[in-house]
Every structure is written in structure tokens, then in C-alpha cells.
Design an enzyme around this catalytic site. Structure first.
Site, PDB file in Angstrom:
ATOM      1  N   CYS A 119      -8.991 -12.362  -9.488  1.00  0.00           N
ATOM      2  CA  CYS A 119      -8.246 -11.409  -8.663  1.00  0.00           C
ATOM      3  C   CYS A 119      -9.105 -10.692  -7.638  1.00  0.00           C
ATOM      4  O   CYS A 119      -8.602 -10.213  -6.642  1.00  0.00           O
ATOM      5  CB  CYS A 119      -7.513 -10.383  -9.533  1.00  0.00           C
ATOM      6  SG  CYS A 119      -8.498  -8.947 -10.012  1.00  0.00           S
ATOM      7  N   GLU A 154      -7.924  16.840   9.099  1.00  0.00           N
ATOM      8  CA  GLU A 154      -7.559  15.512   8.604  1.00  0.00           C
ATOM      9  C   GLU A 154      -6.587  14.876   9.590  1.00  0.00           C
ATOM     10  O   GLU A 154      -5.742  15.561  10.171  1.00  0.00           O
ATOM     11  CB  GLU A 154      -6.911  15.644   7.217  1.00  0.00           C
ATOM     12  CG  GLU A 154      -6.184  14.434   6.714  1.00  0.00           C
ATOM     13  CD  GLU A 154      -7.113  13.271   6.448  1.00  0.00           C
ATOM     14  OE1 GLU A 154      -6.730  12.134   6.802  1.00  0.00           O
ATOM     15  OE2 GLU A 154      -8.206  13.485   5.887  1.00  0.00           O
ATOM     16  N   CYS A 188     -10.339  -8.973 -19.348  1.00  0.00           N
ATOM     17  CA  CYS A 188      -9.151  -9.236 -18.531  1.00  0.00           C
ATOM     18  C   CYS A 188      -9.042 -10.718 -18.200  1.00  0.00           C
ATOM     19  O   CYS A 188     -10.007 -11.343 -17.751  1.00  0.00           O
ATOM     20  CB  CYS A 188      -9.211  -8.420 -17.240  1.00  0.00           C
ATOM     21  SG  CYS A 188      -7.825  -8.724 -16.114  1.00  0.00           S
ATOM     22  N   CYS A 219     -18.047   7.122   0.313  1.00  0.00           N
ATOM     23  CA  CYS A 219     -17.576   5.994  -0.499  1.00  0.00           C
ATOM     24  C   CYS A 219     -18.212   4.691  -0.038  1.00  0.00           C
ATOM     25  O   CYS A 219     -17.863   3.622  -0.524  1.00  0.00           O
ATOM     26  CB  CYS A 219     -16.051   5.889  -0.427  1.00  0.00           C
ATOM     27  SG  CYS A 219     -15.408   5.635   1.241  1.00  0.00           S
ATOM     28  N   CYS A 232      -2.737  -5.023 -15.757  1.00  0.00           N
ATOM     29  CA  CYS A 232      -4.033  -4.696 -15.153  1.00  0.00           C
ATOM     30  C   CYS A 232      -4.744  -3.688 -16.054  1.00  0.00           C
ATOM     31  O   CYS A 232      -4.206  -2.614 -16.336  1.00  0.00           O
ATOM     32  CB  CYS A 232      -3.853  -4.114 -13.755  1.00  0.00           C
ATOM     33  SG  CYS A 232      -5.423  -3.622 -12.985  1.00  0.00           S
ATOM     34  N   ASP A 251     -16.280  14.114   4.227  1.00  0.00           N
ATOM     35  CA  ASP A 251     -15.908  13.054   3.278  1.00  0.00           C
ATOM     36  C   ASP A 251     -15.205  11.933   4.045  1.00  0.00           C
ATOM     37  O   ASP A 251     -14.017  11.690   3.858  1.00  0.00           O
ATOM     38  CB  ASP A 251     -15.006  13.642   2.191  1.00  0.00           C
ATOM     39  CG  ASP A 251     -14.689  12.642   1.088  1.00  0.00           C
ATOM     40  OD1 ASP A 251     -15.309  11.565   1.059  1.00  0.00           O
ATOM     41  OD2 ASP A 251     -13.813  12.944   0.247  1.00  0.00           O
ATOM     42  N   PHE A 253     -12.376  15.639   7.131  1.00  0.00           N
ATOM     43  CA  PHE A 253     -11.700  14.550   6.409  1.00  0.00           C
ATOM     44  C   PHE A 253     -11.188  15.087   5.071  1.00  0.00           C
ATOM     45  O   PHE A 253     -11.439  14.522   4.014  1.00  0.00           O
ATOM     46  CB  PHE A 253     -12.641  13.354   6.186  1.00  0.00           C
ATOM     47  CG  PHE A 253     -13.331  12.868   7.425  1.00  0.00           C
ATOM     48  CD1 PHE A 253     -12.703  11.982   8.284  1.00  0.00           C
ATOM     49  CD2 PHE A 253     -14.610  13.300   7.738  1.00  0.00           C
ATOM     50  CE1 PHE A 253     -13.339  11.528   9.432  1.00  0.00           C
ATOM     51  CE2 PHE A 253     -15.259  12.858   8.879  1.00  0.00           C
ATOM     52  CZ  PHE A 253     -14.619  11.977   9.736  1.00  0.00           C
ATOM     53  N   GLN A 291      -8.057  11.359  -5.316  1.00  0.00           N
ATOM     54  CA  GLN A 291      -9.106  10.573  -5.946  1.00  0.00           C
ATOM     55  C   GLN A 291      -8.515   9.639  -6.995  1.00  0.00           C
ATOM     56  O   GLN A 291      -7.766  10.066  -7.869  1.00  0.00           O
ATOM     57  CB  GLN A 291     -10.153  11.488  -6.578  1.00  0.00           C
ATOM     58  CG  GLN A 291     -11.114  12.112  -5.585  1.00  0.00           C
ATOM     59  CD  GLN A 291     -12.099  11.112  -4.994  1.00  0.00           C
ATOM     60  OE1 GLN A 291     -12.261   9.995  -5.485  1.00  0.00           O
ATOM     61  NE2 GLN A 291     -12.751  11.507  -3.911  1.00  0.00           N
ATOM     62  N   CYS A 345     -12.255  -6.832 -10.083  1.00  0.00           N
ATOM     63  CA  CYS A 345     -13.326  -6.518 -11.042  1.00  0.00           C
ATOM     64  C   CYS A 345     -14.388  -7.604 -11.012  1.00  0.00           C
ATOM     65  O   CYS A 345     -14.473  -8.425 -11.921  1.00  0.00           O
ATOM     66  CB  CYS A 345     -12.768  -6.374 -12.450  1.00  0.00           C
ATOM     67  SG  CYS A 345     -11.500  -5.116 -12.629  1.00  0.00           S
TER      68      CYS A 345
END
Length: 555
Positions: free
Chosen positions: A146, A429, A140, A504, A248, A477, A408, A377, A149
Site C-alpha cells: 500500500c 493561515e 499488516c 514536517c 488499516c 509551522d 501557518f 495533528q 507503512c
């Protein structure tokens, strides 16, 4: 000029000094009664994101007197990747730790000190002297600038090794699990890599800007149009600077084709379109969001295009709509109107300019309708693997006798995939639209044994448990800050047989695992769970983000 110490050098540093902060977050320093572990946990949970972990200096004798000055130039070698993908380096002869963005293990470089913390410093890379280990060419053109990545020029196998090592050290040093548990009893599982490293994102959000941001080394190439409007991604660390992006490599090909068309025409003066200025709060176009789904009958891609604007003026958007609506995969064009001065992409009102208000996607044999602002997701392919791991980890008997509490729950994706094996699923939630989507998804799939309730899990009361029968399994989650102490106390009191923690953010995950397993002594709260397994999953190649699936069983 100071030289760097290679990782083979002998130091008395913590093996990963960036973990020190989370150790302090998990347990107070002895003798400081006024700052308890529980109080600090409350502070952590009140923030929007896990704090940046500071570094601890070495205990070596010559370290105490050394502290680099701001602006000082150092020659360094990156030893490893630390929290948020930053490179960890040490100043030769001192063991003093510095952190640098956009450097990779083995890279020798010149850096300038930009920020001084209590016990570490941050540097900005000025020049690479010799490249890093496992170097590959980033495909890229924007990878160096940016911020999306950071590790695209690092061999993918090396990326996943670094991520697995980060999780392991966090679980040991923050989660207080022993190496014996991780190795001998097989608690720590090898990371699951992603076999699709590009075009895996089903959602990308771009921003409009009044001036395009240009990296310093490219300024001479931009002399002709220095103030040209921008549509792209925010420059790292800046809310008001946008790097123009024409393509992208993380999003789908259909999304890139639509982006290319919009980039070609939106600046046309005839259309009268202006980007929103975050300083003067004037302008029309704020964000441009693309979501890719899949027609569940044909398997063909479905694309949602969402223009986020500061006001409702559909006539201004129609020239753009007319250009992209002929694409066969564009099935939804929306306009979210956000009149606030904030920079969020969620509008107070939503209008359908073309097609339908949702797109569809299939996951674990179920069909889901996805709206512009609902959570789903981001990597659909890897979500199949993630949700299979969650299902295997849940150990549901499948006889329809067990209660599942889904915290969640978002749009209900996890709970609905487990519903076929459960007696009933209760999902909670905070986002109202997500709950509406979850209910619609249950109806769409003919699932009658799932109830979804809107509520803030950070503000639960003593009577929260009265809303559902005692669960056999809890799925949690949370977002990046992890779970609030109120919720952790509730789970310790609830004593469900099993908890599957989907995270996460491995840093706050390790902190919460410590609370659930070892309790909070300062509050006379006892832990009652044992960590049985932790499975890292790479959901986002070329980024520092890591997903984990953890199984806890009641002692």
C-alpha cells in the site's frame, strides 16, 4: 551481474549522497553566476513538495566510465535509509549510487534499473536474496503493497535511529551547522519515539476505484473478479489505481469497524452506487474519510464519516448512512460534494447527513472542534508530547507580557495552547475554514487574547508587519515545501527574539535554518539567528515522515 558493496567498503562518496541535491539547492556551484542560491530558493518554494534528491557519483576513477543501462539487473545491498525512506545502495567496484523503494538496511536483493538520473539511478526490487537487519514480521497484510507503512517490517528502534540520523545529516550538510555545535553544545537532541506504534492515526482517507489494483504476485489469486470495484489506498505512484483495503492498522478500532461495514455493502447493485472514474470523469463515489475524536466529557471515541462525491444525491448515500449511524460512536456523517475533475477530498459544498458537523478532541488541556476539512495533528497522543516540547522551547515567561506570532496556524492549536502565557497571539493561515475553526476553538475555551487572520503567507507584502505589534516569539509551522523566501526575508527584518520552527519535512527545514542563520549572500541578506536546539519527534511510526521542533535565538 554486478555485485554490491557493503557499507564497510572504502569509497570516496559523500557519506550520504542524497544530501548533495539540497547542498546545491542551498548554495550555487562556484563560477555559475546565472544560478544564484536565492533564485533557486524561489524555485523550490514554488513547488508543491521538496524535490526528489538526486545522487552524486563517486569521485573514484572507475566511476566516471560506469553507468547502468535501463533494464539492467543488479545484485545490491541496501546500506542505509535515505530521503523518503528509500534504500541507498552502491554498485560494487564503482561507487555508483542507486536508490530502491521498499528495501531496508542490510537487505541483499536483485533489482532492475527503471530510471536513470544525471548522477544516480533508481531500481525496482525483483527478489530478496537475504533479509535486512533488525527484521520483524509486519502484522499488516497490506504492508508490502500500500505504500503507507514502508518500514513496518523493520524493528521500531531501528526506524527511529534511521530517522534521527537523517535529521542530523541534513542539519549538517544542508543547514550548515557544525558537528561541534550539534554534539559539544547539545544542539541536536535525541529523537522522541512514539510509544504507540499502531492505531495512532485519527484520520484516514480512502479512495473509491473502478478497478482494484492487484500486485503482480497476487494476480492468480484474483482470477474470479479481476474488475471488482475497490475502496482503499492508492497504489504507490499511481493516481488511478486503488489497492482494496478492508482494515488499516494505523486507524482506530471504531474506524475499522465502520470501514468493514461499508466494504461489505457499498458494491450491492441494489444501491446503484458507482465509483468515480478519474479517466472518464464519471461515477459518484470519490473518497471515504474517517476521523476519530473524543468526547471531552465521557472520554469515549467520536467518529466522523465523510463521503466525498461528485454530485449531491443524498438519497444514494442513505442506505450506507442507515447501516453505520446505529454505531454509538458514529456522531457525524457528512457529504462533501466535489464537482471538479480533480482528485481532492475537499468539497465545494458540505452537507450533514446525520448527527453534528464536527467532532471534539482534547489537547494540552484545551478542547477543539474538528470539521471534516480542518487540519488537526493526525497523531493525537504524540501531539501532546510535540506541543509540550513547543511550549518548553518557546521560553515564554508566563507573566502575560509577550506577543506571539503564529504563522501557518491551522486551526490555532499551537497558538491557543500558548495563549495562557502570552499577552496576545496573532495567527495567520491561508485556509479560510481553518481560521473559522481557530476562532471557534478560541471561543470554546474562553480565550480572548488570540486573533486569527486568513491570508497567504507566500504572498506577503511590505506592510505585513503592520497587522500586529512586534512579537517576542514567532512560531512557524509550514507545510512540506517550507517557507517562501519572502517570508524568510520578513523574519530576518523583523528580528524577533526567538523563532520556534516546527517542521514536517527535515529537508526543507534544514534549508530554511541555513537561510535564517547564515543569510543569502547573493541577495546581500544577512542571517541573524543561531540554532539553539533541534528536537526530532517520531509522529508517524512505520513511515519515513519526521517532525522536528527547532529553536532559533537572535544573535
Amino acid at each position: 551481474m554486478a555485485a554490491a558493496v557493503h557499507s564497510g567498503g572504502v569509497h570516496l562518496l559523500h557519506p550520504r549522497p542524497w544530501l548533495r541535491h539540497f547542498q546545491r539547492a542551498a548554495r550555487p556551484l562556484s563560477g555559475i553566476a546565472a544560478s544564484s542560491r536565492a533564485d533557486h530558493a524561489e524555485e523550490l518554494n514554488s513547488t508543491a513538495e521538496a524535490p526528489e534528491p538526486p545522487m552524486r557519483r563517486s569521485a573514484e576513477k572507475d566511476t566516471a566510465a560506469y553507468y547502468p543501462k535501463r533494464g539492467q539487473v543488479l545484485e545490491l545491498v541496501c546500506e542505509s535509509l535515505a530521503y523518503k525512506g528509500k534504500g541507498l545502495c552502491k554498485v560494487a567496484g564503482t561507487g555508483f549510487v542507486v536508490m530502491c523503494d521498499r528495501v531496508l538496511p542490510g537487505e541483499k536483493f536483485i533489482g532492475r534499473v527503471t530510471r536513470k538520473k544525471d548522477n544516480y539511478a533508481e531500481v525496482k526490487k525483483l527478489e530478496t536474496i537475504s533479509p535486512h537487519w533488525d527484521m520483524v514480521e509486519a502484522p499488516c497484510e497490506y504492508a508490502s503493497h500500500c505504500g503507507g507503512c514502508k518500514t513496518q517490517n523493520l524493528l521500531y528502534e531501528a526506524q527511529v535511529r534511521a530517522k534521527e540520523q537523517q535529521v542530523r545529516e541534513l542539519v549538517v550538510h544542508v543547514g550548515k551547522s557544525s558537528n561541534k555545535d550539534l554534539e559539544v553544545y547539545g544542539v541536536m537532541k535525541p529523537i522522541v519515539p512514539c510509544d504507540i506504534q499502531f492505531h495512532y492515526r485519527n484520520k484516514m482517507e480512502f479512495s473509491f476505484g473502478t478497478k482494484r489494483w492487484v500486485p503482480a504476485e497476487m494476480l492468480l489469486q484474483e482470477v474470479e473478479e479481476p474488475n471488482k470495484y475497490a475502496l482503499g489506498l492508492h497504489a504507490p505512484g499511481f493516481f488511478d489505481k486503488v489497492l482494496n483495503v478492508d482494515k488499516c492498522l494505523l486507524q482506530s478500532d471504531p474506524a475499522n469497524k465502520v470501514l468493514a461495514v461499508i466494504q461489505e455493502i457499498w458494491r450491492n447493485p441494489e444501491f446503484g452506487l458507482s465509483p468515480y472514474d478519474v479517466h472518464s470523469h464519471r461515477g459518484f463515489l470519490k473518497h471515504f474519510m474517517l476521523r476519530t475524536g473524543r468526547n471531552v466529557e465521557t472520554g469515549q471515541p467520536e467518529l466522523m464519516v465523510n463521503f466525498v462525491t461528485s454530485s449531491y444525491q443524498p438519497e444514494l448515500l442513505m442506505p450506507l448512512v442507515d447501516k453505520i449511524s446505529p454505531f454509538p460512536y458514529v456522531v457525524s456523517i457528512l457529504n462533501n460534494v466535489n464537482t471538479s475533475v480533480g482528485n481532492t477530498s475537499v468539497g465545494e459544498q458540505e452537507y450533514t447527513l446525520f448527527g453534528k458537523p464536527t467532532i471534539t478532541e482534547s489537547l494540552r488541556g484545551l478542547n477543539f472542534q474538528i470539521s471534516a476539512n480542518s487540519f488537526f495533528q493526525t497523531n493525537t497522543h504524540q501531539a501532546e508530547i510535540l506541543y509540550k516540547l513547543i511550549e518548553d522551547c518557546s521560553f515564554l515567561r508566563g507573566d502575560g507580557s509577550e506577543i506571539v506570532l503564529d504563522l501557518f496556524c491551522g486551526t490555532g492549536t499551537i497558538g491557543l495552547t500558548l495563549a495562557k502565557k502570552a499577552k496576545h497571539v496573532y495567527g495567520f493561515e491561508i485556509v479560510d475554514q481553518a481560521i473559522k475553526d481557530a476562532r471557534r476553538n478560541a471561543d470554546l475555551n474562553g480565550i480572548c487574547n488570540a486573533t486569527f487572520v486568513q491570508g497567504d503567507l507566500n504572498k506577503i507584502g511590505e506592510n505585513f508587519g503592520e497587522y500586529f505589534p512586534k512579537p517576542d516569539l514567532v512560531i512557524t509551522d509550514p507545510n512540506r515545501p517550507g517557507m517562501h523566501m519572502k517570508l524568510i526575508k520578513f523574519l530576518l527584518k523583523l528580528k524577533a527574539d526567538r523563532i520556534v520552527y516546527v517542521s514536517c519535512n527535515p529537508a526543507t527545514c534544514a534549508r530554511d535554518l541555513d537561510y535564517l542563520c547564515h543569510g543569502v549572500p547573493e541577495k546581500s541578506i544577512e542571517g541573524c539567528y543561531r540554532l539553539k536546539s533541534i528536537q526530532p519527534v517520531d509522529m508517524f511510526p512505520h513511515t519515513p515522515h519526521i517532525e522536528c521542533v527547532c529553536l532559533l535565538e537572535l544573535n
